[in-house]
Design a protein around this motif. Structure first.
Motif, PDB file in Angstrom:
ATOM      1  N   UNK A 113       0.862  -1.184   0.000  1.00  0.00           N
ATOM      2  CA  UNK A 113       0.000   0.000   0.000  1.00  0.00           C
ATOM      3  C   UNK A 113       0.902   1.239   0.000  1.00  0.00           C
ATOM      4  N   UNK A 114       0.405   2.302  -0.619  1.00  0.00           N
ATOM      5  CA  UNK A 114       1.167   3.556  -0.710  1.00  0.00           C
ATOM      6  C   UNK A 114       0.281   4.728  -0.337  1.00  0.00           C
ATOM      7  N   UNK A 115       0.905   5.832   0.050  1.00  0.00           N
ATOM      8  CA  UNK A 115       0.161   7.032   0.383  1.00  0.00           C
ATOM      9  C   UNK A 115      -0.502   7.652  -0.825  1.00  0.00           C
ATOM     10  N   UNK A 116      -1.652   8.282  -0.606  1.00  0.00           N
ATOM     11  CA  UNK A 116      -2.367   8.979  -1.674  1.00  0.00           C
ATOM     12  C   UNK A 116      -2.696  10.398  -1.219  1.00  0.00           C
ATOM     13  N   UNK A 117      -2.326  11.369  -2.029  1.00  0.00           N
ATOM     14  CA  UNK A 117      -2.577  12.773  -1.702  1.00  0.00           C
ATOM     15  C   UNK A 117      -3.744  13.356  -2.480  1.00  0.00           C
ATOM     16  N   UNK A 118      -4.037  12.749  -3.641  1.00  0.00           N
ATOM     17  CA  UNK A 118      -5.043  13.327  -4.535  1.00  0.00           C
ATOM     18  C   UNK A 118      -6.039  12.261  -4.971  1.00  0.00           C
ATOM     19  N   UNK A 119      -7.273  12.687  -5.205  1.00  0.00           N
ATOM     20  CA  UNK A 119      -8.279  11.842  -5.849  1.00  0.00           C
ATOM     21  C   UNK A 119      -8.465  12.353  -7.271  1.00  0.00           C
ATOM     22  N   UNK A 156      -2.144   9.319  -6.601  1.00  0.00           N
ATOM     23  CA  UNK A 156      -3.433   9.695  -7.164  1.00  0.00           C
ATOM     24  C   UNK A 156      -4.389   8.510  -7.055  1.00  0.00           C
ATOM     25  N   UNK A 157      -5.451   8.689  -6.299  1.00  0.00           N
ATOM     26  CA  UNK A 157      -6.460   7.659  -6.093  1.00  0.00           C
ATOM     27  C   UNK A 157      -7.566   7.847  -7.131  1.00  0.00           C
ATOM     28  N   UNK A 158      -7.699   6.930  -8.100  1.00  0.00           N
ATOM     29  CA  UNK A 158      -8.693   7.123  -9.157  1.00  0.00           C
ATOM     30  C   UNK A 158     -10.086   6.664  -8.738  1.00  0.00           C
ATOM     31  N   UNK A 160     -14.285  19.128 -11.170  1.00  0.00           N
ATOM     32  CA  UNK A 160     -12.822  19.162 -11.028  1.00  0.00           C
ATOM     33  C   UNK A 160     -12.250  17.765 -11.258  1.00  0.00           C
ATOM     34  N   UNK A 161     -11.227  17.627 -12.100  1.00  0.00           N
ATOM     35  CA  UNK A 161     -10.658  16.299 -12.349  1.00  0.00           C
ATOM     36  C   UNK A 161      -9.760  15.796 -11.221  1.00  0.00           C
ATOM     37  N   UNK A 162      -9.185  16.701 -10.420  1.00  0.00           N
ATOM     38  CA  UNK A 162      -8.288  16.304  -9.327  1.00  0.00           C
ATOM     39  C   UNK A 162      -8.606  17.145  -8.099  1.00  0.00           C
ATOM     40  N   UNK A 163      -8.789  16.473  -6.957  1.00  0.00           N
ATOM     41  CA  UNK A 163      -9.065  17.166  -5.689  1.00  0.00           C
ATOM     42  C   UNK A 163      -8.254  16.486  -4.588  1.00  0.00           C
ATOM     43  N   UNK A 164      -8.027  17.152  -3.444  1.00  0.00           N
ATOM     44  CA  UNK A 164      -7.320  16.496  -2.344  1.00  0.00           C
ATOM     45  C   UNK A 164      -8.054  15.229  -1.887  1.00  0.00           C
TER      46      UNK A 164
END
Length: 562
Positions: free
Chosen positions: A366-372, A474-476, A485-489
Motif C-alpha cells: 500500500x502507498x500514500x495517496x494525496x489526490x483523488x 493519485x487515487x482514481x 474538477x478532475x483532481x481534488x485532495x
C-alpha cells in the motif's frame, strides 16, 4: 505435516521491514530468521485485493486467473457492465487448495475467497470454510443521539434506542446492550440468528453519538463435522465485523483527525473499531488451529488493509500525503494494528511442529495517496464521455469511459456491444486520444502528472480496452463531481489500485519449514512464488503454471533456498 498460510491484507514489505527493525513484530522476526523472506511483486496493471489474492493463491497472473479488479468488466452485455470478482468460480486458475484436493489433501480456510461454491457448499477437499464477506447486510454508521427514544435499522433488523439516565439501552427483539459514553469497549449485539453489530457510544463535538460497525451473515461449511460444529455450537463465532468505521472517521464524526488538528482520540476510536474486526477473525482462526486435521490451513486477516487505507499516507515519506507533524503519532497506531497480526502469527508458529511449514504473505502492499483523480471528468471535458442530465456518467452517450468497475481500465463503447456508439474500427484512435487527455491531468498548482503510464488489459482486446497506470499518489475513481474538477485532495490517504512497479506496493513474504534455508533474503520476487512454495512443501509436483514461473532467475533463487 501441515502448511500454515497466514495472509495479512495490504501488508507492505516496506511497512513490515520498518516495524521489524523497530522490534515491534517479534514473531515476524522469528519467522524470517528461521526461513526465507522477500518483497513480493503484486499483479499488474491492477493490484486491488481480488486480483492480488487470485495471484497469491493460484501462483498465476491475471491473464490466467481472469480476475482484474473488485468488479470485472467485459463479461458480456453493455460497455458499463461488470461481474463480482469474488463470485464462486470467477477465479479460473486452480487454487492451491484445489490442487491439493486433487492429490487427496485436505484444507481448512478462515475467511478465504473461492472456498465455497455456487451451491453454498465447501469446495472439494475443504474440511471447513468460514466466510462472511459475500453476504453483507449493512455498512457502518454513526447515529446522533437526541436524548429521547429513537429507532433505526440495520438492514431488515429494527433497533430501538432508549435513554436510561446518562446511559442508553439498544435493543433488537429480545436482545439488548446498555452503553455509556465513558465505556471504553465496544459491545456486541446479535441481530436475529445469524448476524450482529458492535456498538459504542461516544461524546464528540458536544454531541452524543452511537457508533456501530457494519453487519454481515457469516457461514461455516465443510466436510469436517467436528470442526464445523466447534465453530457454530453454542453462541458460535463472535459477532462478525468485516471492517472498521473508516468512513465515519474520515468524515470527522469522531472528532478532528490528527492531520486536522486533533489530539489522537479520533484515531484511537477508529483503531478500537478495527480491534472488533481482529476479534472477528482471530476467534475462528484459533479454533481451526486447535482442532484441524488438514494438510493446508489458510487464514486471512484484513485489519492491516483497513488501517492502511485510513492512515498510512501520513507516515509514508515517499508520498505527497506525508505529514511529518503527525507521522510518529500515526505510526504508533500502525504499530499497534500490525502487532495484533503479529500476535496471531506467533500462535501459528507455536502450533506448528518441526515438520510443518509456516508461510506469511500478503496480496499487495500500500502507498500514500494525496489526490483523488476523476478520469471521466477529463474525458467529458474532451468530448469523449458524457454525463446524464442529473450529473452522472452516461455510458450510452460516451465514446470512451473510465470504467465504472473502477479497476483502472479505459473502454471504448463500440458498436459490437449492445447499445454501442462508435465503429469498432475507430476504437484504437479513440483510446490514443483518451490516453493523451489523461496524460495532461496534473495535480492542482503543480506539474506532477496523475498517470505513470498505460498498459494492455490482461486477456482483453487491446483495440478496445487499455489500462491506466496511475501515480500512487493519485487515487482514481469513476465517480463524477458537481464542481467537475478532475483532481481534488484525497480524504483517504492510502490505496493500491493500479500497479506501476512502485516498491511500496510490494507485499511481505516469509516462510519457514523443512528444506527452507534459514535467514535467506531473496530480495524481490513475484507474488506467484508463495503458491509454488506452498505446493512444494505439500509434496506436490510443479504443474505447468509453476514450471513457467520457476523458470525465471528470481524463482531459481527460491529453488536454491529450498
Amino acid at each position: 505435516m501441515t502448511v500454515y498460510w497466514l495472509v495479512w491484507d495490504a501488508a507492505a514489505h516496506w511497512i513490515v521491514e520498518r516495524l521489524t527493525a523497530q522490534g515491534a513484530l517479534p514473531h515476524t522476526a522469528r519467522l524470517r530468521a528461521a526461513g526465507i523472506s522477500a518483497a513480493a511483486r503484486p499483479p499488474a496493471p491492477n493490484c486491488q485485493t481480488p486480483p492480488s489474492l487470485a495471484t497469491l493463491f493460484t501462483g498465476t497472473w491475471p491473464e490466467r486467473h481472469g480476475v482484474t479488479g473488485f468488479r470485472i468488466p467485459g463479461t458480456g452485455g453493455t460497455v458499463e457492465e461488470s461481474s463480482d470478482a469474488f463470485a464462486p468460480g470467477r477465479c479460473t486458475a486452480p487454487t492451491v487448495w484445489r490442487t491439493a484436493a486433487e492429490a487427496g489433501l485436505r484444507t481448512a480456510a478462515v475467511h478465504v475467497p473461492w472456498t465455497i461454491g455456487a451451491d453454498g457448499q465447501a469446495e472439494p477437499g475443504v474440511d471447513v470454510a468460514v466466510e462472511a464477506y459475500s453476504d453483507r447486510i449493512d455498512r457502518q454508521a454513526a447515529l446522533p443521539l437526541t436524548g429521547g427514544h429513537q429507532h433505526f435499522a440495520v438492514g431488515p433488523h429494527p433497533l430501538d434506542v432508549a435513554p436510561e439516565g446518562d446511559r442508553i439501552r439498544v435493543g433488537c427483539e429480545d436482545r439488548s446492550v446498555t452503553l455509556g459514553e465513558r465505556d471504553t469497549q465496544w459491545r456486541p449485539l446479535r441481530l436475529g440468528t445469524d448476524s450482529g453489530v458492535w456498538l459504542r457510544m461516544v461524546a464528540t463535538g458536544g454531541q452524543r453519538v452511537l457508533l456501530r460497525t457494519g453487519a454481515w451473515r457469516p457461514r461455516v461449511v465443510g466436510q469436517d463435522r467436528t470442526l464445523t460444529e466447534a465453530l457454530t455450537g453454542g453462541e458460535g463465532l463472535p459477532v462478525f465485523a468485516g471492517e472498521g468505521i473508516g468512513p465515519t472517521y474520515r468524515a470527522g464524526l469522531l472528532g478532528p483527525r490528527l492531520v486536522d488538528g486533533g489530539d489522537g482520540s479520533a484515531e484511537d476510536l477508529f483503531l478500537s473499531s478495527v480491534a472488533c474486526v481482529h476479534r472477528s477473525f482471530e476467534a475462528p482462526a484459533r479454533t481451526v488451529l486447535a482442532r484441524h486435521t488438514a494438510a493446508l490451513v489458510v487464514i486471512y486477516l484484513p485489519t492491516t488493509d483497513d488501517l492502511g487505507h485510513e492512515l498510512i499516507g501520513w507516515c509514508d515519506p515517499k508520498s505527497a500525503a506525508h505529514r511529518p507533524d503527525a507521522a510518529e503519532q500515526i505510526w504508533r497506531r500502525v504499530r499497534t494494528c500490525y502487532g495484533w497480526a503479529d500476535r496471531l502469527l506467533g500462535e501459528v508458529l507455536d502450533r506448528a511442529g518441526e515438520q510443518d511449514t509456516v508461510l506469511l504473505g500478503a496480496d499487495h502492499g500500500i502507498a500514500g495517496t494525496a489526490w483523488t483523480v476523476h478520469p471521466n471528468e477529463a474525458l467529458i471535458a474532451a468530448g469523449l464521455a458524457a454525463r446524464t442530465p442529473d450529473g452522472a456518467l452516461d455510458p450510452r452517450r460516451s465514446s470512451v469511459l473510465y470504467h465504472p468497475a473502477g479497476n483502472g481500465s479505459l473502454w471504448v463503447n463500440h458498436q459490437d456491444l449492445p447499445g454501442g456508439l462508435v465503429p469498432r474500427s475507430a476504437a484504437r484512435a479513440l483510446l490514443d486520444r483518451a490516453e493523451s487527455v489523461l496524460r495532461a491531468v496534473t495535480e492542482p498548482g503543480g506539474g506532477r502528472p496523475a498517470t505513470a503510464g498505460f498498459a494492455p488489459s490482461p486477456g482483453g482486446d487491446p483495440a478496445v480496452v487499455r489500462h491506466v497506470l496511475f501515480d500512487p499518489d493519485f487515487l482514481p475513481t469513476a465517480a463524477l463531481r458537481p464542481d467537475r474538477a478532475p483532481v481534488v485532495p484525497s480524504h483517504k490517504p492510502g490505496a493500491h489500485i493500479t500497479n506501476n512497479g512502485d516498491p511500496r506496493l510490494h507485499a511481505v513474504f516469509a516462510a519457514r519449514g523443512p528444506g527452507l534455508s534459514p535467514g535467506v533474503d531473496l530480495g524481490t520476487v513475484d507474488n506467484t512464488v508463495p503458491a509454488q512454495v506452498a505446493l512444494r512443501q505439500l509434496g506436490l509436483s510443479p504443474d505447468d503454471r509453476s514450471r513457467q514461473s520457476l523458470s525465471d532467475p528470481t524463482a531459481r533463487r527460491v529453488c536454491t533456498a529450498t
